[in-house]
Design a protein around this motif. Structure first.
Motif, PDB file in Angstrom:
ATOM      1  N   ARG A   1       0.828  -1.211   0.000  1.00 26.25           N
ATOM      2  CA  ARG A   1       0.000   0.000   0.000  1.00 26.25           C
ATOM      3  C   ARG A   1       0.861   1.259   0.000  1.00 26.25           C
ATOM      4  N   GLN A   2       1.942   1.239   0.802  1.00 28.43           N
ATOM      5  CA  GLN A   2       2.830   2.403   0.834  1.00 28.43           C
ATOM      6  C   GLN A   2       3.547   2.573  -0.503  1.00 28.43           C
ATOM      7  N   ALA A   3       3.894   1.457  -1.143  1.00 28.72           N
ATOM      8  CA  ALA A   3       4.542   1.524  -2.459  1.00 28.72           C
ATOM      9  C   ALA A   3       3.621   2.179  -3.479  1.00 28.72           C
ATOM     10  N   GLU A   4       2.332   1.852  -3.403  1.00 28.75           N
ATOM     11  CA  GLU A   4       1.363   2.464  -4.316  1.00 28.75           C
ATOM     12  C   GLU A   4       1.273   3.973  -4.083  1.00 28.75           C
ATOM     13  N   GLU A   5       1.320   4.388  -2.814  1.00 31.46           N
ATOM     14  CA  GLU A   5       1.305   5.817  -2.499  1.00 31.46           C
ATOM     15  C   GLU A   5       2.570   6.494  -3.018  1.00 31.46           C
ATOM     16  N   ASN A   6       3.711   5.809  -2.884  1.00 31.47           N
ATOM     17  CA  ASN A   6       4.966   6.355  -3.420  1.00 31.47           C
ATOM     18  C   ASN A   6       4.868   6.556  -4.924  1.00 31.47           C
ATOM     19  N   ARG A   7       4.301   5.571  -5.610  1.00 31.54           N
ATOM     20  CA  ARG A   7       4.161   5.663  -7.069  1.00 31.54           C
ATOM     21  C   ARG A   7       3.274   6.857  -7.445  1.00 31.54           C
ATOM     22  N   GLU A   8       2.188   7.021  -6.731  1.00 25.94           N
ATOM     23  CA  GLU A   8       1.299   8.150  -7.000  1.00 25.94           C
ATOM     24  C   GLU A   8       2.023   9.476  -6.778  1.00 25.94           C
ATOM     25  N   HIS A   9       2.818   9.537  -5.733  1.00 25.13           N
ATOM     26  CA  HIS A   9       3.576  10.754  -5.420  1.00 25.13           C
ATOM     27  C   HIS A   9       4.582  11.060  -6.529  1.00 25.13           C
TER      28      HIS A   9
ATOM     29  N   GLY B   1      19.036  15.053 -21.701  1.00 24.42           N
ATOM     30  CA  GLY B   1      18.170  16.113 -21.213  1.00 24.42           C
ATOM     31  C   GLY B   1      17.373  15.797 -19.971  1.00 24.42           C
ATOM     32  N   TYR B   2      17.679  14.678 -19.286  1.00 21.44           N
ATOM     33  CA  TYR B   2      16.940  14.293 -18.086  1.00 21.44           C
ATOM     34  C   TYR B   2      17.673  14.749 -16.827  1.00 21.44           C
ATOM     35  N   LYS B   3      16.894  15.219 -15.855  1.00 24.79           N
ATOM     36  CA  LYS B   3      17.437  15.553 -14.539  1.00 24.79           C
ATOM     37  C   LYS B   3      17.338  14.315 -13.658  1.00 24.79           C
ATOM     38  N   VAL B   4      18.462  13.908 -13.089  1.00 20.52           N
ATOM     39  CA  VAL B   4      18.558  12.633 -12.380  1.00 20.52           C
ATOM     40  C   VAL B   4      18.691  12.858 -10.873  1.00 20.52           C
ATOM     41  N   GLY B   5      18.048  12.004 -10.094  1.00 20.78           N
ATOM     42  CA  GLY B   5      18.225  11.961  -8.655  1.00 20.78           C
ATOM     43  C   GLY B   5      18.435  10.519  -8.224  1.00 20.78           C
ATOM     44  N   ALA B   6      18.851  10.316  -6.971  1.00 21.73           N
ATOM     45  CA  ALA B   6      19.133   8.948  -6.523  1.00 21.73           C
ATOM     46  C   ALA B   6      18.822   8.764  -5.041  1.00 21.73           C
ATOM     47  N   ILE B   7      18.413   7.556  -4.709  1.00 23.44           N
ATOM     48  CA  ILE B   7      18.317   7.086  -3.329  1.00 23.44           C
ATOM     49  C   ILE B   7      19.240   5.883  -3.224  1.00 23.44           C
ATOM     50  N   VAL B   8      20.125   5.903  -2.234  1.00 25.23           N
ATOM     51  CA  VAL B   8      21.134   4.853  -2.105  1.00 25.23           C
ATOM     52  C   VAL B   8      20.917   4.091  -0.808  1.00 25.23           C
TER      53      VAL B   8
ATOM     54  N   VAL C   1      11.627   4.598   1.702  1.00 24.46           N
ATOM     55  CA  VAL C   1      11.693   5.390   0.473  1.00 24.46           C
ATOM     56  C   VAL C   1      10.733   6.577   0.549  1.00 24.46           C
ATOM     57  N   HIS C   2       9.582   6.377   1.185  1.00 26.61           N
ATOM     58  CA  HIS C   2       8.629   7.471   1.393  1.00 26.61           C
ATOM     59  C   HIS C   2       9.307   8.656   2.075  1.00 26.61           C
ATOM     60  N   HIS C   3      10.039   8.385   3.147  1.00 29.13           N
ATOM     61  CA  HIS C   3      10.719   9.459   3.876  1.00 29.13           C
ATOM     62  C   HIS C   3      11.814  10.106   3.022  1.00 29.13           C
ATOM     63  N   ALA C   4      12.529   9.289   2.262  1.00 28.06           N
ATOM     64  CA  ALA C   4      13.591   9.838   1.404  1.00 28.06           C
ATOM     65  C   ALA C   4      13.009  10.754   0.329  1.00 28.06           C
ATOM     66  N   LEU C   5      11.858  10.381  -0.219  1.00 27.10           N
ATOM     67  CA  LEU C   5      11.217  11.198  -1.254  1.00 27.10           C
ATOM     68  C   LEU C   5      10.912  12.600  -0.748  1.00 27.10           C
ATOM     69  N   HIS C   6      10.529  12.694   0.513  1.00 26.50           N
ATOM     70  CA  HIS C   6      10.163  13.995   1.078  1.00 26.50           C
ATOM     71  C   HIS C   6      11.387  14.850   1.410  1.00 26.50           C
TER      72      HIS C   6
END
Length: 215
Positions: free
Chosen positions: A18-26, A60-67, A102-107
């Motif tokens: 469920r949290q993964a689905e919320e992450n995808r929506e975000h 031309g893409y702007k890239v970010g990362a979570i490690v 990952v939710h916390h990292a996204l924010h």
């Protein structure tokens, strides 16, 4: 005395889903395409991001990362040196990233400045399989130095991924590994998987991977 409430009726994997689905929506709200990169320690996950990032930037893409790592910031330092927004996640005793982390990292990331988010999962070929993080695609990378039976030993991982990368193919003969067997096993476990034979140190396979990720 602290009071701890435990709901034994809640499935950990279901809550993660469920949290993964919320992450995808975000991510979708911000127009971001996210890639979850899976593989064992030493397979080439960090180098994949190092080689892929400049190729995506050139397009031309702007890239970010979570490690993700159990401990430390060695990989984070390598990715942060690419001058892209990066968040480090230490999982401690956990052998995988989960959607809540990952939710916390996204924010903490500047999402409006990112088009493609690369998520480097913890080095493990088992645990991450059951814990999607909300990415749009999952990529698994294996190295011939792990042995040509590595794919057959971890079938669930390959069933869950859209793209499979066989890395260090230039070393196959030296370590007595059959790239053909690894490719055959991938297709046996997932007939739809798209396979790249790579030598990431020399950048072989990166342009092909970039094509697959953005289509």
């Amino acid at each position: 005395m602290h009071k701890i409430e435990v709901n034994v009726g809640v499935s950990v994997t279901e809550a993660n889903r469920r949290q993964a689905e919320e992450n995808r929506e975000h991510l979708d709200e911000h127009g971001i395409r996210s890639i979850d990169i899976l593989g064992a320690v030493g397979s080439g996950k960090t180098m994949l991001i190092e080689k892929l990032t400049p190729v995506l930037k050139a397009r031309g893409y702007k890239v970010g990362a979570i490690v993700g790592d159990c401990y430390g910031d060695d990989d984070y330092k390598r990715i942060h040196a690419l001058d892209i927004p990066t968040q480090n996640l230490n999982t401690g005793t956990e052998c995988h990233l989960d959607a809540h982390m990952v939710h916390h990292a996204l924010h903490k990331l500047p999402l409006d400045d990112i088009d493609v988010l690369l998520v480097e999962n913890v080095g493990n070929m088992v645990c991450p399989t059951d814990f999607p993080v909300g990415s749009h695609k999952r990529v698994v990378i294996v190295s011939v130095t792990e042995g040509d039976d590595v794919v057959n030993k971890h079938p669930a991982m390959f069933r869950e991924c859209e793209i499979g990368i066989i890395n260090k193919v230039d070393l196959a003969e030296a370590v007595g590994a059959s790239v053909e067997r690894m490719e055959r096993d991938m297709r046996r476990h997932n007939s739809n998987i798209r396979i790249i034979k790579a030598n990431l140190k020399k950048g072989v396979g990166i342009e092909e991977l970039a094509d697959m990720l953005i289509t």
